[in-house]
Design a protein around this motif. Structure first.
Motif, PDB file in Angstrom:
ATOM      1  N   LYS A 361       0.841  -1.187   0.000  1.00 32.84           N
ATOM      2  CA  LYS A 361       0.000   0.000   0.000  1.00 32.84           C
ATOM      3  C   LYS A 361       0.886   1.249   0.000  1.00 32.84           C
ATOM      4  O   LYS A 361       1.967   1.250   0.579  1.00 32.84           O
ATOM      5  N   PRO A 362       0.426   2.322  -0.661  1.00 33.28           N
ATOM      6  CA  PRO A 362       1.225   3.544  -0.649  1.00 33.28           C
ATOM      7  C   PRO A 362       1.328   4.117   0.752  1.00 33.28           C
ATOM      8  O   PRO A 362       0.412   3.978   1.566  1.00 33.28           O
ATOM      9  N   ALA A 363       2.457   4.725   1.030  1.00 30.50           N
ATOM     10  CA  ALA A 363       2.658   5.331   2.342  1.00 30.50           C
ATOM     11  C   ALA A 363       1.683   6.483   2.533  1.00 30.50           C
ATOM     12  O   ALA A 363       1.374   7.223   1.601  1.00 30.50           O
ATOM     13  N   LEU A 364       1.165   6.645   3.738  1.00 25.06           N
ATOM     14  CA  LEU A 364       0.254   7.741   4.026  1.00 25.06           C
ATOM     15  C   LEU A 364       1.011   9.055   4.011  1.00 25.06           C
ATOM     16  O   LEU A 364       2.146   9.147   4.462  1.00 25.06           O
ATOM     17  N   ALA A 365       0.361  10.078   3.482  1.00 21.02           N
ATOM     18  CA  ALA A 365       0.990  11.395   3.465  1.00 21.02           C
ATOM     19  C   ALA A 365       1.135  11.900   4.888  1.00 21.02           C
ATOM     20  O   ALA A 365       0.304  11.637   5.760  1.00 21.02           O
ATOM     21  N   GLY A 366       2.193  12.652   5.149  1.00 19.93           N
ATOM     22  CA  GLY A 366       2.423  13.191   6.476  1.00 19.93           C
ATOM     23  C   GLY A 366       1.470  14.331   6.787  1.00 19.93           C
ATOM     24  O   GLY A 366       0.660  14.734   5.957  1.00 19.93           O
ATOM     25  N   PRO A 367       1.543  14.872   7.995  1.00 14.32           N
ATOM     26  CA  PRO A 367       0.668  15.985   8.366  1.00 14.32           C
ATOM     27  C   PRO A 367       0.966  17.216   7.516  1.00 14.32           C
ATOM     28  O   PRO A 367       2.078  17.400   7.026  1.00 14.32           O
ATOM     29  N   ARG A 368      -0.060  18.022   7.350  1.00 13.57           N
ATOM     30  CA  ARG A 368       0.089  19.226   6.539  1.00 13.57           C
ATOM     31  C   ARG A 368       1.098  20.165   7.182  1.00 13.57           C
ATOM     32  O   ARG A 368       1.068  20.418   8.386  1.00 13.57           O
ATOM     33  N   LYS A 369       1.994  20.699   6.370  1.00 10.43           N
ATOM     34  CA  LYS A 369       3.018  21.611   6.872  1.00 10.43           C
ATOM     35  C   LYS A 369       2.396  22.949   7.246  1.00 10.43           C
ATOM     36  O   LYS A 369       1.411  23.399   6.642  1.00 10.43           O
ATOM     37  N   ARG A 370       2.994  23.596   8.228  1.00  7.79           N
ATOM     38  CA  ARG A 370       2.454  24.872   8.695  1.00  7.79           C
ATOM     39  C   ARG A 370       2.814  26.019   7.752  1.00  7.79           C
ATOM     40  O   ARG A 370       2.090  27.010   7.666  1.00  7.79           O
ATOM     41  N   LEU A 371       3.933  25.877   7.045  1.00  8.52           N
ATOM     42  CA  LEU A 371       4.412  26.992   6.226  1.00  8.52           C
ATOM     43  C   LEU A 371       5.042  26.449   4.955  1.00  8.52           C
ATOM     44  O   LEU A 371       5.827  25.499   4.988  1.00  8.52           O
ATOM     45  N   SER A 372       4.672  27.043   3.816  1.00 11.21           N
ATOM     46  CA  SER A 372       5.303  26.719   2.532  1.00 11.21           C
ATOM     47  C   SER A 372       6.285  27.833   2.198  1.00 11.21           C
ATOM     48  O   SER A 372       5.949  29.020   2.302  1.00 11.21           O
ATOM     49  N   VAL A 373       7.490  27.440   1.798  1.00 12.16           N
ATOM     50  CA  VAL A 373       8.511  28.401   1.380  1.00 12.16           C
ATOM     51  C   VAL A 373       8.849  28.068  -0.068  1.00 12.16           C
ATOM     52  O   VAL A 373       9.382  26.996  -0.361  1.00 12.16           O
TER      53      VAL A 373
END
Length: 650
Positions: A361-373
């Protein structure tokens, strides 16, 4: 190109042609009339050598091509089908290839030396380029550096910026049974949706030349091989192929290695933008040409095609639109349904165990990041590399809270492959290829692609002081729902001097001059309002980003404009004294993109008009700073703005 690489390329291409010499014999070109049956093929004299002349018509423009007799077997097959066979009283533009005593070739345009020290067939690419310049300079209709193919008399125009995959896509479509019309030269016709293809040759770059020449469609075609790539005369090109034809569809290709196939319909405004990107740089802009581009963009459907390699999905889409007459939007939607069905079917297969094992099974995506740079780049690998690595090295305390992304505005350019390798090798950032938009507005893609609730957009040659990102995250936590544009002081190269903002004044062809508010000297000081600041670094809540005007092109006009846009939306433009950054300004090797006064003045006028700002001071400044050449630019921009108002009212 080093000699060893050139030798290897020549060997590869020669193999693709199954042993043909570097310039195929004209006598092998079936259907090519010989020179003795045409009246326009005259004998001349120059430099003590016998010369020949072909009088040709391309996209409605006449020109005379003069060349040494000993090149007759190489040149004649490329131009016989566009020879006009008449003697004109008016003297057409003249291109002349002449051989010096050394044996090397020179190319003159209307008596002016434009290329020198050429060999054959290396002179063929410059010759084709100069023919395009002659057509673009003389034509009163828009001239595009675009490819064109035809199916049952209906033209598919392939337009977009250099390096987006036009030639490869045109060759692939010819292999699928489409008729080749043009590779790099198309003129819009008299009718609203018609085009006149500049039917000369297919000129793929070296990396794809061998593949094209080895295909059954092109293996017997007349071709000349150079270090830059092949120049191929498709067998389909014959008399009458340059006639004006209706254009049924515009394709805007985006070729990126490994990309999943995707189709998107494009609005008429975006169509106009893509056509402007493809417009020949040597054509003089006039109100009539601008109006023709706008009319064409409103009448012809446009589809953006993203792909790693073209496949049957694209052929199927085109057949639906051209054969069955299915509306473009419906055909594109049908493609998306089919793709989703294939993905769902594949997922169902991978979910079923096979014997004693099952697909993982594909790995689950991690938690949403707080900040995109994120950063946008155009052929600046070094800048991207050091900015990314500095973010990772000197801001480890926020490594788990941020995502890094790079929007490459020239993914098929000299730095594209290296950036893709860096993304795969480091695993530290997300690489986003965007070939469709060139200029300052490409920063919008950073906001569109960002996954974080808050976004920092910075130039790909900016360094942040340690701790700045951690403090910025804290600021966002303390100000949830902020609609403000956040910036910080620029630190000069001496790492001491600061510039906290720009004054709202005109100087040097730009709106804004660097200035310092004493309140910004202390990094612990509270935020304060500023009129504007350079956009090497800015941050905001992603949902609050208002976006650049979609009509912007090239560079210039964004500072001050985006700040006022935030204020008119109810936000503030603030300087955070702790958010300090260093910017590399010097470019000893030169900028890899074009910066023009036309784009800058046009962007300022469009932006000021959008925001309802007075233009008198701006126009007076450009008239003084740029001189008399500013006046036609300003006049053209006024006419464009008036056409936009009429369109919006209608």
């Amino acid at each position: 190109m080093p000699p060893s690489q050139a030798t290897a390329l020549a060997a590869d291409l020669a193999g693709a042609l199954q042993g043909l010499a570097c310039s195929c014999s004209a006598s092998s070109h079936a259907g090519c009339p010989r020179r003795d049956v045409t009246a326009m093929h005259e004998q001349g004299a120059g430099e003590g050598m016998s010369e020949s002349t072909i009088s040709i018509t391309l996209c409605g423009i006449d020109l005379a091509l003069i060349y040494p007799d000993d090149l007759d077997e190489e040149i004649w097959p490329y131009f016989w089908h566009v020879a006009n066979g008449s003697q004109r009283e008016s003297r057409p533009a003249t291109l002349r290839l002449c051989r010096r005593a050394s044996g090397r070739l020179e190319l003159h345009r209307d008596g002016t030396l434009v290329w020198k020290d050429l060999s054959w067939p290396e002179a063929l690419h410059p010759l084709l380029d100069e023919i395009g310049r002659v057509v673009a300079t003389a034509s009163i209709r828009p001239v595009l550096r675009a490819a064109a193919v035809s199916h049952q008399g209906r033209v598919v125009l392939i337009a977009g910026p250099p390096g987006c995959g036009k030639t490869s896509l045109a060759a692939w479509l010819v292999e699928k049974g489409f008729e080749f019309l043009a590779d790099d030269l198309v003129c819009l016709g008299d009718a609203e949706t018609s085009v006149r293809p500049g039917a000369l040759a297919l000129a793929p770059h070296a990396p794809v030349s061998a593949r094209i020449l080895s295909s059954p469609t092109f293996i017997d075609a007349y071709a000349s091989l150079t270090q830059a790539g092949a120049v191929i005369k498709p067998e389909a090109l014959a008399e009458g192929h340059a006639a004006e034809r209706p254009c049924a569809l515009v394709l805007v290709p985006q070729r990126h290695e490994g990309a999943e196939p995707d189709l998107h319909t494009v609005s008429s405004d975006r169509c106009r933008f893509f056509l402007e990107l493809a417009q020949h740089p040597d054509q003089r802009i006039s109100a009539a040409i601008e109006a023709k581009l706008s009319d064409f963009a409103r009448q012809v459907p446009v589809v953006r095609v993203r792909f790693g390699q073209p496949g049957d999905w694209l052929d199927s889409f085109l057949r639906r639109t051209l054969d069955a007459g299915l509306p473009v939007a419906n055909a594109a939607h049908q493609h998306k349904i089919e793709v989703r069905q294939r993905l769902e079917a594949a997922a169902a297969v991978t979910a079923r165990p096979a014997g004693d094992w099952a697909f993982p099974k594909p790995a689950l995506a991690g938690p949403r990041k707080r900040l995109s740079v994120g950063m946008a780049t155009f052929d600046d690998y070094d800048g991207v590399y050091f900015t990314l690595q500095a973010l990772r090295l000197y801001h480890p305390e926020v490594a788990d809270d941020i995502e890094l992304l790079v929007v490459d505005n020239n993914p098929n350019g000299i730095c594209g492959d290296a950036l893709r390798r860096l993304a795969k090798g480091s695993g530290g950032f997300r690489y986003i290829p965007v070939a469709e938009s060139i200029g300052t507005a490409v920063r919008d893609f950073v906001m569109q692609e960002a996954a974080g609730e808050h976004v920092v957009c910075l130039d790909c040659h900016v360094l942040l002081v340690p701790g700045a990102l951690a403090r910025l995250l804290g600021y966002f936590e303390q100000h949830p729902g902020s609609n403000d544009l956040l910036q910080g002081p620029l630190v000069s190269d001496d790492l001491t001097s600061l510039s906290t903002h720009w004054k709202a004044e005109w100087a040097g062809g730009m709106y804004g001059t660097w200035a310092l508010d004493a309140a910004g000297r202390d990094p612990e000081a509270p935020p304060f309002d500023i009129p504007m600041q350079g956009l090497g670094l800015y941050a905001c809540r992603r949902a609050a980003w208002p976006g650049y005007n979609k009509l912007f092109r090239g560079f210039g006009g964004e500072e001050g404009y985006i700040h006022e846009k935030f204020r008119q939306a109810g936000g503030r433009t603030l300087c955070l004294p702790f958010l300090r950054w260093v910017h590399r300004f010097d470019r000893p090797m030169g900028a890899p993109y074009t910066i023009s006064w036309h784009d800058r003045i046009r962007n300022y006028m469009i932006g000021f008009d959008e925001l309802g700002l007075p233009m008198a001071k701006m126009l007076a400044h450009f008239r003084e700073h740029v001189g008399p050449s500013a006046e036609p630019i300003i006049r053209n921009c006024w006419e464009e703005l008036e056409r936009l108002r009429i369109t919006q009212r209608g």
